[in-house]
Design a protein around this motif. Structure first.
Motif, PDB file in Angstrom:
ATOM      1  N   ARG A 287       0.707  -1.327  -0.035  1.00  0.00           N
ATOM      2  CA  ARG A 287       0.059   0.146   0.156  1.00  0.00           C
ATOM      3  C   ARG A 287       0.877   1.287   0.029  1.00  0.00           C
ATOM      4  NH1 ARG A 287      -5.667  -0.953  -0.190  1.00  0.00           N
ATOM      5  NH2 ARG A 287      -5.993  -3.239   0.015  1.00  0.00           N
ATOM      6  N   THR A 312      -6.185   3.456  -5.043  1.00  0.00           N
ATOM      7  CA  THR A 312      -6.372   4.460  -4.099  1.00  0.00           C
ATOM      8  C   THR A 312      -4.970   5.008  -3.553  1.00  0.00           C
ATOM      9  OG1 THR A 312      -6.730   2.653  -2.468  1.00  0.00           O
ATOM     10  CG2 THR A 312      -8.772   3.951  -3.165  1.00  0.00           C
ATOM     11  N   ILE A 317      -6.568   9.546  -7.369  1.00  0.00           N
ATOM     12  CA  ILE A 317      -7.443   9.763  -6.305  1.00  0.00           C
ATOM     13  C   ILE A 317      -6.937  10.252  -5.220  1.00  0.00           C
ATOM     14  CG2 ILE A 317      -8.586   7.994  -4.792  1.00  0.00           C
ATOM     15  CD1 ILE A 317      -8.740   5.953  -7.241  1.00  0.00           C
ATOM     16  N   ARG A 318      -5.861  10.117  -4.841  1.00  0.00           N
ATOM     17  CA  ARG A 318      -5.409  10.467  -3.358  1.00  0.00           C
ATOM     18  C   ARG A 318      -4.754  11.949  -3.582  1.00  0.00           C
ATOM     19  NH1 ARG A 318      -4.089   7.124   1.740  1.00  0.00           N
ATOM     20  NH2 ARG A 318      -5.222   5.777   0.614  1.00  0.00           N
TER      21      ARG A 318
ATOM     22  N   VAL B 475     -13.956  -4.693  -6.744  1.00  0.00           N
ATOM     23  CA  VAL B 475     -14.187  -4.667  -5.510  1.00  0.00           C
ATOM     24  C   VAL B 475     -13.347  -5.928  -4.924  1.00  0.00           C
ATOM     25  CG1 VAL B 475     -15.660  -4.994  -3.341  1.00  0.00           C
ATOM     26  CG2 VAL B 475     -16.394  -3.368  -5.493  1.00  0.00           C
ATOM     27  N   ALA B 478      -9.654  -5.469  -5.230  1.00  0.00           N
ATOM     28  CA  ALA B 478      -8.867  -4.615  -4.249  1.00  0.00           C
ATOM     29  C   ALA B 478      -8.848  -5.147  -3.011  1.00  0.00           C
ATOM     30  CB  ALA B 478      -9.571  -3.072  -4.306  1.00  0.00           C
ATOM     31  N   ARG B 479      -9.884  -6.007  -2.613  1.00  0.00           N
ATOM     32  CA  ARG B 479     -10.044  -6.681  -1.158  1.00  0.00           C
ATOM     33  C   ARG B 479      -9.073  -7.510  -0.918  1.00  0.00           C
ATOM     34  NH1 ARG B 479     -16.709  -6.956  -0.283  1.00  0.00           N
ATOM     35  NH2 ARG B 479     -16.691  -4.870   0.343  1.00  0.00           N
ATOM     36  N   HIS B 480      -9.030  -8.249  -2.315  1.00  0.00           N
ATOM     37  CA  HIS B 480      -8.030  -9.579  -1.933  1.00  0.00           C
ATOM     38  C   HIS B 480      -7.114  -9.564  -3.034  1.00  0.00           C
ATOM     39  CE1 HIS B 480     -10.663 -10.741   1.455  1.00  0.00           C
ATOM     40  NE2 HIS B 480     -11.627 -10.680   0.340  1.00  0.00           N
TER      41      HIS B 480
ATOM     42  N   ILE C  43     -16.283  -1.316   0.560  1.00  0.00           N
ATOM     43  CA  ILE C  43     -15.313  -0.801   1.182  1.00  0.00           C
ATOM     44  C   ILE C  43     -14.138  -1.955   1.038  1.00  0.00           C
ATOM     45  CG2 ILE C  43     -13.925  -0.639   3.415  1.00  0.00           C
ATOM     46  CD1 ILE C  43     -16.809   0.974   4.056  1.00  0.00           C
ATOM     47  N   VAL C  44     -12.922  -1.679   0.496  1.00  0.00           N
ATOM     48  CA  VAL C  44     -12.125  -2.414  -0.111  1.00  0.00           C
ATOM     49  C   VAL C  44     -10.740  -2.377   1.043  1.00  0.00           C
ATOM     50  CG1 VAL C  44     -12.612  -2.363  -2.189  1.00  0.00           C
ATOM     51  CG2 VAL C  44     -10.847  -1.038  -1.634  1.00  0.00           C
ATOM     52  N   TYR C  45     -10.646  -1.430   1.823  1.00  0.00           N
ATOM     53  CA  TYR C  45      -9.394  -1.258   2.663  1.00  0.00           C
ATOM     54  C   TYR C  45      -9.730  -0.269   3.835  1.00  0.00           C
ATOM     55  CZ  TYR C  45      -4.614  -0.958   4.224  1.00  0.00           C
ATOM     56  OH  TYR C  45      -3.407  -0.931   4.797  1.00  0.00           O
ATOM     57  N   THR C  63      -8.112   6.037   7.235  1.00  0.00           N
ATOM     58  CA  THR C  63      -8.646   6.234   6.023  1.00  0.00           C
ATOM     59  C   THR C  63      -9.579   5.020   5.733  1.00  0.00           C
ATOM     60  OG1 THR C  63      -6.904   5.560   4.575  1.00  0.00           O
ATOM     61  CG2 THR C  63      -7.038   7.908   4.746  1.00  0.00           C
ATOM     62  N   GLU C  65     -11.412   2.989   2.145  1.00  0.00           N
ATOM     63  CA  GLU C  65     -11.317   3.138   0.774  1.00  0.00           C
ATOM     64  C   GLU C  65     -12.352   2.385   0.322  1.00  0.00           C
ATOM     65  OE1 GLU C  65      -7.274   2.013  -0.477  1.00  0.00           O
ATOM     66  OE2 GLU C  65      -6.251   3.366   0.847  1.00  0.00           O
ATOM     67  N   SER C  66     -12.676   2.819  -0.941  1.00  0.00           N
ATOM     68  CA  SER C  66     -13.730   2.130  -1.838  1.00  0.00           C
ATOM     69  C   SER C  66     -12.927   1.917  -3.064  1.00  0.00           C
ATOM     70  CB  SER C  66     -14.992   2.740  -2.245  1.00  0.00           C
ATOM     71  OG  SER C  66     -14.745   3.981  -2.777  1.00  0.00           O
ATOM     72  N   ALA C  69     -12.349   5.811  -4.296  1.00  0.00           N
ATOM     73  CA  ALA C  69     -12.187   6.826  -3.521  1.00  0.00           C
ATOM     74  C   ALA C  69     -11.650   6.631  -2.121  1.00  0.00           C
ATOM     75  CB  ALA C  69     -13.954   7.432  -3.351  1.00  0.00           C
ATOM     76  N   VAL C  70     -11.144   7.459  -1.461  1.00  0.00           N
ATOM     77  CA  VAL C  70     -10.414   7.530  -0.310  1.00  0.00           C
ATOM     78  C   VAL C  70     -11.353   8.535   0.478  1.00  0.00           C
ATOM     79  CG1 VAL C  70      -8.493   7.654   1.180  1.00  0.00           C
ATOM     80  CG2 VAL C  70      -8.360   7.010  -1.238  1.00  0.00           C
TER      81      VAL C  70
END
Lengths: 443, 485, 133
Positions: A287, A312, A317-318, B475, B478-480, C43-45, C63, C65-66, C69-70
């Motif tokens: 990250r 992200t 985005i950030r 999704v 990004a999650r996994h 939400i991913v993180y 934060t 994150e989707s 977007a953050v």
């Protein structure tokens, strides 16, 4: 002009549709005082054939193989480029696409980059590689900035045997932010003196290049141990990735980030660019990593596919809080390297690396026989330093007239090393080429 | 409408590289091993990296199949706003691959690399002339790299003047790279809102500009495709407080030969050779982001710089105030060749005409679609126009749904959800190299999509239907994260 | 989609930035409201602080994150971080599925419990949300 498809009729009917009188009338929002006064003073257009002739003539005023034998590496390496790689790279579906923002229309680029990430991670023994950045130097700068972010410390130690131009780039990136860079001296055997690291406080990272700028293979394991004791990250840099066809990977030796230049893998030297910044690290730091990443996922029908992911972290985005300002990767260069790695495979990569190493050893041995000094006795890959008598410069110039570039003079980067030259031998040099060089050098 | 471009082609499946091949195969011609082996110490070596062994045929088929899943400018119109996806001339590719260029070692002495240095020197001069600036560095590797260079130049300028400034003004329409580049130089970006016309007002800038502000980063034309009409006054305000004006030249394709950036008060500007000057985008790079400056910033330019003396060219690092280096060598020379070829092929008249036609194409699209899609800023646009999905929201259809459906018609989608000031933005940049027929078909296709949004919205939600894959699960990606195989 | 009234539970206090806080013994547990997770989408993180970090009320502590977007998280009650929810690292979707319990984010050792009292009740928060809509 063949790139502009509009006929006078097209222009007339389109102008009518938008309600403008003529082409100049399309700019009512540009105030008079912002209009350019006078035409651009540029040369008149050339036809395709005139342009070809002109560029052809320019290109002939550059010393390149096969007419010239260039025994110089120092961050840019002459390797054979398989015709299959060049040919595939001309596929305009790859060349004329943009960043794969729309995955359904860019699965080709995305799968290729995913494969690139995987092969780079395997080559370097790391868990995750990004989709590439600009070059080896900016990769090192980004790696050090990443270490600063992760450790929240503002000081780094960098070996003085990291490519001098890479260190210059790091200084440039560090200057406005005010981070501190400490350089580590080198030892008599041509490797980094790591002893100062034990006594340095507040180190975010230690960066060592292997093979280093003198071509010597560094003891990365020892370096990793020292900086980890000091609670900093271990960053390894490289200019010649082919070395890892033969050598133990940085990951196996404890690197937290491995980054460097990937030009050797099928990318033309092109006077230094475009080239390829390879960047790999541990998953736990992903990250904080700069640059694009491609990940595997599924579509709605359960079919495997690939997308840009973890976006992200990125600037779009950030914004000011992004991990880097970097926007694109050097995608086509990454693709080139992927094609090259896939073509060579484990078998080819190891054999090619052995050929490079053995040839360099041959030249080293022959030069030694001819009475030339080899000042550093550490093992090397395909580059090594040679020490000539003080009057070698005139020989160097004479050789150039004979179309031989006899290494790179080190004095410009290391003033204390006058008369020292960095030689490079890749698979493109034959035994005859090397024998001819030795013959010319031997008085 | 005429028959759409989109159809289903012959698409072959292709596994991942390491799911193919057999140990012992090799896809390259291995050079002769004409010297004795000199094995390295076993402690240093391994049996080679874990790469798949493939034949040359395996590799060629693999990448040919992959390429067929991609869409490029050579496949069709690619109206990605702010990216200037114009046609990439083929002769330029060939000339960039001339052996004397592609085989050049970057550390060759100057007398052995005159052809390379002359080309770079001339390109610098051409870009200075096109932008109306005084000097150019070709070193930055991409647009964002150029922005970073520009920010470093501003930082060095203020440092020399003895003042430390902590802020920089960035409009809300700016690319994300702008604040990110500024932040790398330690500047805190201060956002300024564009007015109801979509541009900066002098008042808003005057309110923020002070002696702790290093300057302003403007994109002109801006990302709404609008010319910043007040730029000259804004530059005066910024200069009067000792600040500098940085211009993001990503949208230079609208104003070649029409606006001189030097004359409107810009101090430093980056260009994207891969946008305005026709070099291919390569699936996301390599690009090239030259930076052009006015006189007072010349001392700070990156080194080495190309100097000319009596027709001989050399690289010089004798500039003590230089910010340093951004890349190991001199930038993306291979890309510079293509931009050089483009400028020489076009000449001054055609470059200007390219800008005019780019603006004509964009305005033509805007006029033809503004009844179908909501146009938040209904003004003369430059090279791109920005719509929103406001009308279609009534059918619970979003910009994303519409552009995915547009794929089925054979077009690449525009840039979406940017700039951030327009909700559900759809940013269309046709470029000058699209013909009226292509643009008419594009307009008809978008109209058809808008109609489907009303008549058959599910069709859009299920789109695309004719690509290699359907919509992907971002999704779970990004999650996994699965980033390597 | 659920209506606002169903998204908001009674037994926690709410901050204007949509964080909730609940006193549990001598610590305050913090998360984001069901309304907030609904607005953010998948939400991913979730990025959380380190245990031992301290924050003043209103400071950014992490934060969420989707995909595209953050959003920043503001601490509703200042103090020292005693714990962060380890489950969120592998399963950020808990914030979507169970925002008030399994999807909690941090435990804070409150510096001043009056800050908790100053937060909104369920009714006040619902009124604010209805105003927003």
């Amino acid at each position: 002009m063949r790139y502009l498809p509009h006929t006078p009729d097209d222009i007339a009917s389109m102008l009518r549709a938008v309600g403008a009188k003529d082409l100049d009338g399309l700019f009512p929002t540009i105030p008079e005082n912002c209009r350019r006064t006078g035409d651009m003073k540029l040369p008149e257009p050339l036809t395709e054939w005139e342009l070809t002739a002109y560029l052809g003539a320019l290109s002939e005023r550059v010393a390149v193989s096969p007419e010239y034998k260039v025994f110089m590496g120092a961050g840019s390496y002459e390797h054979y480029i398989p015709q299959s790689v060049s040919f595939l790279l001309s596929r305009s579906e790859f060349v004329t696409a943009y960043t794969p923002y729309q995955p359904e229309m860019s699965q080709g680029t995305l799968q290729a980059i995913y494969e690139y990430q995987t092969m780079v991670a395997r080559l370097l023994g790391m868990e995750v590689a990004n989709a590439s950045i600009y070059d080896g130097a900016s990769a090192l700068a980004e790696a050090l900035l990443m270490a600063v972010r992760i450790t929240r410390k503002k000081r780094v130690a960098v070996s003085s045997l990291v490519h001098p131009l890479y260190r210059r780039v790091v200084r440039t990136y560090f200057e406005p932010a005010g981070y501190e860079l400490v350089e580590l001296p080198f030892r008599k055997n041509g490797t980094t003196d790591l002893s100062p690291v034990d006594h340095m406080d507040g180190l975010a990272a230690l960066a060592v290049q292997s093979p280093n700028f003198f071509g010597c293979i560094e003891n990365l394991g020892e370096a990793a141990e020292k900086i980890h004791k000091n609670e900093g990250l271990f960053i390894t840099s490289f200019t010649e990735p082919l070395a890892y066809g033969l050598l133990k990977s940085p990951g196996v030796q404890g690197a937290d980030i491995a980054c460097g230049e990937g030009q050797s893998f099928g990318i033309p030297q092109s006077f230094g660019g475009p080239v390829l910044g390879m960047f790999a690290g541990k998953m736990k730091y992903v990250r904080s990593m700069p640059g694009r990443l491609v990940g595997k996922t599924m579509d709605r029908e359960g079919k495997e596919g690939f997308v840009l992911t973890l976006a992200t972290r990125e600037q779009h985005i950030r914004r000011e809080k992004a991990t880097s300002n970097i926007c694109t990767n050097n995608s086509l260069c990454a693709l080139t390297a992927a094609m090259y790695m896939a073509s060579a495979g484990r078998t080819g990569m190891r054999e090619l690396a052995s050929i490079n190493h053995d040839k360099a050893e041959y030249l080293k041995k022959e030069l030694k026989k001819a009475g030339v000094g080899i000042p550093f006795d550490s093992p090397t890959f395909n580059e090594f330093v040679v020490e000539f008598p003080a009057d070698f410069e005139s020989t160097y110039r004479r050789l150039m007239e004979k179309r031989i570039v006899a290494g790179f003079p080190l004095a410009s980067f290391y003033p204390e090393l006058a008369g020292h030259y960095l030689f490079c031998v890749t698979e493109t040099k034959t035994r005859e080429d090397m024998d001819a060089l030795v013959k010319e050098i031997t008085p | 409408m005429k028959e759409s471009l989109g159809t289903t082609g012959l698409i072959l499946n292709e596994p991942l590289l390491w799911e193919k091949g057999k140990s012992g195969r090799c896809g390259i011609s291995l050079p002769r091993h004409d010297v004795d082996p000199a094995p390295l110490d076993k402690d240093l070596t391994t049996e080679g990296p874990d790469l798949p062994d493939l034949s040359e045929v395996d590799v060629v088929r693999h990448y040919t199949r992959l390429s067929q899943w991609n869409f490029g400018v050579d496949s069709g119109m690619y109206p990605l706003g702010s990216c200037t996806m114009k046609y990439n001339p083929k002769i330029n590719e060939k000339l960039a691959n001339l052996k004397g260029f592609s085989g050049a070692h970057p550390l060759l002495p100057a007398h052995l690399s005159q052809g390379v240095l002359k080309l770079m020197f001339e390109l610098e001069q051409f870009l200075a002339e096109i932008t109306g600036m005084d000097a150019v560095t070709l070193q930055p590797a991409a647009g964002a790299h150029g922005e970073l260079t520009g920010m470093m130049l501003i930082h060095a300028y203020h440092k020399k003047k003895g003042g430390h400034r902590s802020k920089i003004i960035v409009p809300d329409t700016a690319h994300g790279t702008n604040p990110a580049s500024a932040a790398l130089c330690g500047y805190r970006p201060v956002p300024v809102r564009s007015n109801e016309q979509g541009i900066l007002s002098t008042g808003a800038v005057a309110e923020l500009m002070d002696e702790d502000t290093a300057g302003i980063m403007v994109t002109n034309p801006n990302t709404l495709g609008l010319f910043e009409e007040n730029i000259k006054k804004i530059a005066e305000i910024v200069h009067s407080k000792g600040g500098l004006v940085y211009c993001d030249g990503a949208n230079m394709n609208a104003v070649m030969g029409i606006v001189s950036m030097g004359e409107i008060g810009v101090d430093v500007l980056h260009l994207n050779l891969h946008k305005t000057f026709s070099t291919p985008h390569g699936g996301g790079g390599p690009g090239s982001g030259p930076v052009c400056v006015r006189k007072h910033l010349i001392p700070f330019l990156p080194v080495p710089r190309i100097i000319e003396k009596n027709g001989a060219y050399a690289l010089s690092s004798e500039f003590p105030e230089s910010i340093g280096k951004l890349q190991a060598f001199y930038g993306n020379f291979g890309v510079m060749i293509k931009a050089y070829c483009y400028i020489r092929s076009m000449g001054p008249v055609n470059l200007r005409k390219a800008s005019q036609l780019a603006v004509l194409n964009a305005n033509y699209i805007k006029e033809n679609l503004k009844k179908v899609f909501h146009l938040p800023y209904d003004r003369n646009c430059m090279h791109e126009c920005v719509f929103s999905d406001k009308f279609q929201n009534a059918y619970k259809i979003t910009t994303l749904d519409m552009v995915k459906r547009l794929m089925d018609y054979g077009f690449h989608p525009p840039t979406i959800y940017f700039p951030l000031v327009v909700s559900g933005a759809m940013m269309i940049e046709p470029t000058e190299t699209e013909s009226k027929e292509t643009i008419d078909l594009f307009i008809d296709s978008l109209k058809a999509v808008a109609n489907e949004a009303k008549e058959n919205p599910d069709l859009l939600r299920q789109a695309p239907g004719r690509c290699k894959v359907t919509r992907l699960d971002e999704v779970s990606a990004a999650r996994h994260p699965c980033l390597a195989g | 989609m659920k209506g606002i009234d169903q998204l908001i539970i009674p037994d926690v206090r709410y901050a204007p930035d949509h964080e909730w806080a609940r006193l549990e013994g001598d610590r305050v547990r913090v998360g984001i409201s069901d309304y907030a997770q609904d607005q953010l989408g998948d939400i991913v993180y979730v990025e959380l602080p380190r245990v031992g970090d301290t924050f003043e009320r209103g400071e950014v502590f992490g934060t969420v994150e989707s995909v595209k977007a953050v959003s920043e998280l503001y601490i509703p009650v200042g103090g020292e971080i005693l714990a962060v929810n380890p489950a969120l690292e592998g399963s950020p979707e808990l914030v979507n599925t169970d925002p008030y319990h399994e999807g909690w984010m941090i435990d804070v050792k409150p510096g001043d419990l009056k800050e908790l009292d100053a937060l909104m009740s369920q009714n006040a928060y619902v009124r604010m949300l209805k105003g927003l809509d």
